[in-house]
Design a protein around this motif. Sequence first.
Motif, PDB file in Angstrom:
ATOM      1  N   ASP A 142      -2.183  -6.912  -1.418  1.00 35.11           N
ATOM      2  CA  ASP A 142      -2.087  -6.473  -2.801  1.00 35.11           C
ATOM      3  C   ASP A 142      -2.101  -4.957  -2.769  1.00 35.11           C
ATOM      4  O   ASP A 142      -3.153  -4.323  -2.857  1.00 35.11           O
ATOM      5  N   GLY A 143      -0.929  -4.360  -2.598  1.00 37.66           N
ATOM      6  CA  GLY A 143      -0.844  -2.919  -2.401  1.00 37.66           C
ATOM      7  C   GLY A 143      -1.446  -2.558  -1.051  1.00 37.66           C
ATOM      8  O   GLY A 143      -1.122  -3.173  -0.036  1.00 37.66           O
ATOM      9  N   GLU A 144      -2.369  -1.564  -1.048  1.00 38.10           N
ATOM     10  CA  GLU A 144      -3.019  -1.173   0.207  1.00 38.10           C
ATOM     11  C   GLU A 144      -4.166  -2.104   0.593  1.00 38.10           C
ATOM     12  O   GLU A 144      -4.660  -2.058   1.714  1.00 38.10           O
ATOM     13  N   LEU A 145      -4.603  -2.941  -0.340  1.00 36.88           N
ATOM     14  CA  LEU A 145      -5.687  -3.872  -0.059  1.00 36.88           C
ATOM     15  C   LEU A 145      -5.117  -5.136   0.582  1.00 36.88           C
ATOM     16  O   LEU A 145      -4.343  -5.863  -0.034  1.00 36.88           O
ATOM     17  N   ALA A 146      -5.518  -5.382   1.835  1.00 38.84           N
ATOM     18  CA  ALA A 146      -4.953  -6.494   2.591  1.00 38.84           C
ATOM     19  C   ALA A 146      -6.023  -7.487   3.009  1.00 38.84           C
ATOM     20  O   ALA A 146      -7.195  -7.141   3.176  1.00 38.84           O
ATOM     21  N   VAL A 173     -11.239 -10.900   6.586  1.00 38.92           N
ATOM     22  CA  VAL A 173     -11.857  -9.792   5.862  1.00 38.92           C
ATOM     23  C   VAL A 173     -10.821  -9.087   5.005  1.00 38.92           C
ATOM     24  O   VAL A 173      -9.614  -9.180   5.262  1.00 38.92           O
ATOM     25  N   ARG A 174     -11.310  -8.404   3.985  1.00 41.69           N
ATOM     26  CA  ARG A 174     -10.463  -7.573   3.126  1.00 41.69           C
ATOM     27  C   ARG A 174     -10.628  -6.128   3.558  1.00 41.69           C
ATOM     28  O   ARG A 174     -11.739  -5.676   3.851  1.00 41.69           O
ATOM     29  N   ALA A 175      -9.533  -5.381   3.590  1.00 40.89           N
ATOM     30  CA  ALA A 175      -9.585  -4.008   4.080  1.00 40.89           C
ATOM     31  C   ALA A 175      -8.461  -3.186   3.471  1.00 40.89           C
ATOM     32  O   ALA A 175      -7.470  -3.730   2.971  1.00 40.89           O
ATOM     33  N   VAL A 195      -5.407  -1.229   4.162  1.00 45.15           N
ATOM     34  CA  VAL A 195      -4.453  -1.163   5.267  1.00 45.15           C
ATOM     35  C   VAL A 195      -3.100  -0.702   4.733  1.00 45.15           C
ATOM     36  O   VAL A 195      -2.495  -1.399   3.907  1.00 45.15           O
ATOM     37  N   PRO A 196      -2.599   0.446   5.165  1.00 50.20           N
ATOM     38  CA  PRO A 196      -1.267   0.881   4.730  1.00 50.20           C
ATOM     39  C   PRO A 196      -0.198  -0.047   5.300  1.00 50.20           C
ATOM     40  O   PRO A 196      -0.407  -0.694   6.329  1.00 50.20           O
ATOM     41  N   GLU A 197       0.919  -0.127   4.622  1.00 49.36           N
ATOM     42  CA  GLU A 197       2.004  -0.979   5.107  1.00 49.36           C
ATOM     43  C   GLU A 197       2.552  -0.440   6.418  1.00 49.36           C
ATOM     44  O   GLU A 197       2.588   0.762   6.658  1.00 49.36           O
ATOM     45  N   GLY A 198       2.969  -1.358   7.287  1.00 51.09           N
ATOM     46  CA  GLY A 198       3.477  -0.922   8.583  1.00 51.09           C
ATOM     47  C   GLY A 198       3.365  -1.977   9.659  1.00 51.09           C
ATOM     48  O   GLY A 198       3.199  -1.640  10.826  1.00 51.09           O
ATOM     49  N   GLY A 199       3.430  -3.250   9.287  1.00 53.73           N
ATOM     50  CA  GLY A 199       3.372  -4.310  10.286  1.00 53.73           C
ATOM     51  C   GLY A 199       2.204  -5.241  10.071  1.00 53.73           C
ATOM     52  O   GLY A 199       1.248  -4.924   9.358  1.00 53.73           O
ATOM     53  N   GLU A 200       2.271  -6.426  10.674  1.00 56.02           N
ATOM     54  CA  GLU A 200       1.233  -7.432  10.493  1.00 56.02           C
ATOM     55  C   GLU A 200       0.001  -7.194  11.373  1.00 56.02           C
ATOM     56  O   GLU A 200      -1.120  -7.430  10.962  1.00 56.02           O
ATOM     57  N   GLY A 257      -7.875   0.168   7.998  1.00 54.02           N
ATOM     58  CA  GLY A 257      -6.995  -0.379   9.026  1.00 54.02           C
ATOM     59  C   GLY A 257      -5.782   0.493   9.304  1.00 54.02           C
ATOM     60  O   GLY A 257      -5.314   1.231   8.429  1.00 54.02           O
ATOM     61  N   VAL A 258      -5.285   0.403  10.506  1.00 57.16           N
ATOM     62  CA  VAL A 258      -4.052   1.098  10.910  1.00 57.16           C
ATOM     63  C   VAL A 258      -3.224   0.103  11.712  1.00 57.16           C
ATOM     64  O   VAL A 258      -3.766  -0.836  12.313  1.00 57.16           O
ATOM     65  N   PRO A 259      -1.910   0.277  11.717  1.00 58.78           N
ATOM     66  CA  PRO A 259      -1.082  -0.618  12.554  1.00 58.78           C
ATOM     67  C   PRO A 259      -1.529  -0.572  14.004  1.00 58.78           C
ATOM     68  O   PRO A 259      -1.838   0.485  14.536  1.00 58.78           O
TER      69      PRO A 259
END
Length: 230
Positions: free
Chosen positions: A115-119, A128-130, A132-137, A225-227
């Motif tokens: 949900d946006g940056e919240l993954a 867990v919820r964190a 995480v910027p978009e950029g891969g699973e 989080g980061v990719p």
Amino acid sequence: MEFSTEFDARIGHGDVTLTERDVELLRAIDDHGSINAAATALGRSYSRAQQRIVELEAAFGELVTRTRGGSGGGGSQLADRARTLLSQYDRLRAEFTGVAETAETVLSGRVVDRDGELATVETAASTVRALVPEGGESVRLTLRADAVTLQSPTESPSADRTSARNRLEGTVSDIDAGESVALVTVDIGGGVSLSALVTDASVEKLDLRPGTAVVASFKATATRGVPAAR
């Protein structure tokens, strides 16, 4: 019973706890020379500031020396006890910060919802919820030890009653006590350990020891989080 470790340096005496907000008030009194001026500078109610000083003094002893008005005017200044407490607070905060900067939990996982940056991220221990910027699973999550709160499983509030939606059950596996704080390691399953900070006094008071069952909770916004590197 709750083992609070989400950082706000605190010094307790009985049922009264000196917090960061109290420290701000004491320092403002020192800077401005009166409780009234300190409350105004902090944007607080004078009556509440005065009441809080009375509560703190009932627990810790005289903190503020008051002078009645006269030819030289009235005012307030910090007593020696207050300056001692402020020094203790600064040392505790420094040790917390120093340990927290080096004690991080790292979790590897896979983004399964967003949900946006919240993954929502699946890890070996749990989901867990964190942030995480978009950029891969595949992602790598980090969590500072001072952002974790430990609670008794029987008294841990339900997820809908707290902002700390991430809740992982585990057992204490190690306690590394320092001068003022202790780094508590919690086995949360899946071969994963979580780090949390508590004061040494709290470890003794709450009887934390290897094998103690706890619930580790932390906010999604404290989990970054980061990719993952490929």
